[in-house]
Design a protein around this motif. Structure first.
Motif, PDB file in Angstrom:
ATOM      1  N   TYR A 108       0.813  -1.218   0.000  1.00  0.00           N
ATOM      2  CA  TYR A 108       0.000   0.000   0.000  1.00  0.00           C
ATOM      3  C   TYR A 108       0.848   1.271   0.000  1.00  0.00           C
ATOM      4  N   LEU A 109       2.087   1.208   0.484  1.00  0.00           N
ATOM      5  CA  LEU A 109       2.954   2.388   0.417  1.00  0.00           C
ATOM      6  C   LEU A 109       3.230   2.784  -1.032  1.00  0.00           C
ATOM      7  N   GLY A 110       3.371   1.793  -1.887  1.00  0.00           N
ATOM      8  CA  GLY A 110       3.558   2.065  -3.311  1.00  0.00           C
ATOM      9  C   GLY A 110       2.306   2.667  -3.934  1.00  0.00           C
ATOM     10  N   TRP A 111       1.131   2.193  -3.495  1.00  0.00           N
ATOM     11  CA  TRP A 111      -0.130   2.754  -4.007  1.00  0.00           C
ATOM     12  C   TRP A 111      -0.243   4.224  -3.629  1.00  0.00           C
ATOM     13  N   VAL A 112       0.110   4.541  -2.373  1.00  0.00           N
ATOM     14  CA  VAL A 112       0.063   5.928  -1.922  1.00  0.00           C
ATOM     15  C   VAL A 112       1.104   6.743  -2.681  1.00  0.00           C
ATOM     16  N   GLN A 113       2.293   6.186  -2.822  1.00  0.00           N
ATOM     17  CA  GLN A 113       3.385   6.892  -3.495  1.00  0.00           C
ATOM     18  C   GLN A 113       3.009   7.226  -4.934  1.00  0.00           C
ATOM     19  N   VAL A 114       2.520   6.257  -5.683  1.00  0.00           N
ATOM     20  CA  VAL A 114       2.197   6.478  -7.095  1.00  0.00           C
ATOM     21  C   VAL A 114       0.889   7.259  -7.234  1.00  0.00           C
ATOM     22  N   GLY A 115      -0.126   6.896  -6.447  1.00  0.00           N
ATOM     23  CA  GLY A 115      -1.408   7.598  -6.529  1.00  0.00           C
ATOM     24  C   GLY A 115      -1.300   9.050  -6.114  1.00  0.00           C
ATOM     25  N   GLY A 116      -0.519   9.331  -5.083  1.00  0.00           N
ATOM     26  CA  GLY A 116      -0.357  10.703  -4.627  1.00  0.00           C
ATOM     27  C   GLY A 116       0.458  11.567  -5.570  1.00  0.00           C
ATOM     28  N   GLN A 117       1.248  10.941  -6.427  1.00  0.00           N
ATOM     29  CA  GLN A 117       2.039  11.689  -7.400  1.00  0.00           C
ATOM     30  C   GLN A 117       1.376  11.722  -8.775  1.00  0.00           C
ATOM     31  N   TYR A 118       0.222  11.082  -8.900  1.00  0.00           N
ATOM     32  CA  TYR A 118      -0.500  10.983 -10.172  1.00  0.00           C
ATOM     33  C   TYR A 118      -1.194  12.312 -10.475  1.00  0.00           C
ATOM     34  N   GLY A 119      -0.943  12.864 -11.641  1.00  0.00           N
ATOM     35  CA  GLY A 119      -1.505  14.156 -12.020  1.00  0.00           C
ATOM     36  C   GLY A 119      -3.030  14.169 -12.047  1.00  0.00           C
ATOM     37  N   GLY A 120      -3.650  13.031 -12.379  1.00  0.00           N
ATOM     38  CA  GLY A 120      -5.108  12.959 -12.393  1.00  0.00           C
ATOM     39  C   GLY A 120      -5.703  13.173 -11.011  1.00  0.00           C
ATOM     40  N   VAL A 121      -5.016  12.697  -9.984  1.00  0.00           N
ATOM     41  CA  VAL A 121      -5.470  12.901  -8.607  1.00  0.00           C
ATOM     42  C   VAL A 121      -5.370  14.380  -8.257  1.00  0.00           C
ATOM     43  N   HIS A 122      -4.283  15.015  -8.631  1.00  0.00           N
ATOM     44  CA  HIS A 122      -4.111  16.442  -8.350  1.00  0.00           C
ATOM     45  C   HIS A 122      -5.196  17.257  -9.054  1.00  0.00           C
ATOM     46  N   LEU A 123      -5.428  16.942 -10.317  1.00  0.00           N
ATOM     47  CA  LEU A 123      -6.419  17.669 -11.099  1.00  0.00           C
ATOM     48  C   LEU A 123      -7.820  17.492 -10.521  1.00  0.00           C
ATOM     49  N   LEU A 124      -8.204  16.262 -10.211  1.00  0.00           N
ATOM     50  CA  LEU A 124      -9.540  16.018  -9.678  1.00  0.00           C
ATOM     51  C   LEU A 124      -9.719  16.683  -8.319  1.00  0.00           C
TER      52      LEU A 124
END
Length: 179
Positions: free
Chosen positions: A125-141
């Motif tokens: 789950y640390l990888g999920w947080v790491q990649v998801g939190g750096q994902y531009g789509g998450v920032h945009l949404l």
């Protein structure tokens, strides 16, 4: 005749805030899972949910992962921003933003716990947080969801008031002028 707005108590707002937090956390984690799967597919690898290499394949375009990320983003946007009651919608949006921003901040400080030459993401789950939190789509949404608080919402009688205003303006424009 216009209905008076009935104030919403703290109970529904708390429930909606918790729903927003759950949606924000789930969206960031799902984006992380899909991001890792997409990066692996681009590189010609298959990884499991613990982010461990399970197979080597031909490199390719991760169309299913990208489509799933877009679909999940659209569904989350709709669920978080839906509703006419401003107090309830604000609670849900702020809960979503709180969870998303907390996980984005966490992603910025998550250290890679892999040796040199390993995958570019942490295990589990640390990888999920790491990649998801750096994902531009998450920032945009997250930004668009917070911005949605300033977008106008129609009311149930807005269509009738527009029709009434249009009919009044057409009557005034057809009235004979006194010259």
């Amino acid at each position: 005749m216009r209905e008076q707005a009935v104030p919403v108590g703290p109970g529904p707002r708390i429930v909606q805030a918790v729903l927003g937090v759950a949606l924000g956390g789930t969206y960031v984690l799902a984006s992380g899972i899909l991001g890792i799967q997409a990066e692996a597919a681009r590189s010609g690898a298959t990884v499991n949910l613990r982010n461990e290499l399970t197979a080597i394949t031909d490199p390719g375009t991760p169309i299913p992962q990208l489509a799933a990320a877009a679909l999940i983003g659209a569904v989350v946007w709709f669920v978080v921003t839906a509703g006419r009651r401003r107090e309830v919608r604000i609670a849900r949006v702020l809960g979503f933003a709180l969870a998303s921003l907390a996980l984005i901040a966490w992603a910025l400080v998550v250290e890679e716990s892999q040796e040199f030459g390993g995958p570019p993401w942490a295990p589990g789950y640390l990888g999920w947080v790491q990649v998801g939190g750096q994902y531009g789509g998450v920032h945009l949404l997250t930004v668009l969801t917070v911005a949605s608080l300033w977008l106008p919402r129609g009311s149930s009688d807005s269509a009738s008031s527009v029709a009434q205003t249009a009919s009044q303006s057409s009557r005034t424009s057809q009235a004979p002028s006194s010259s």
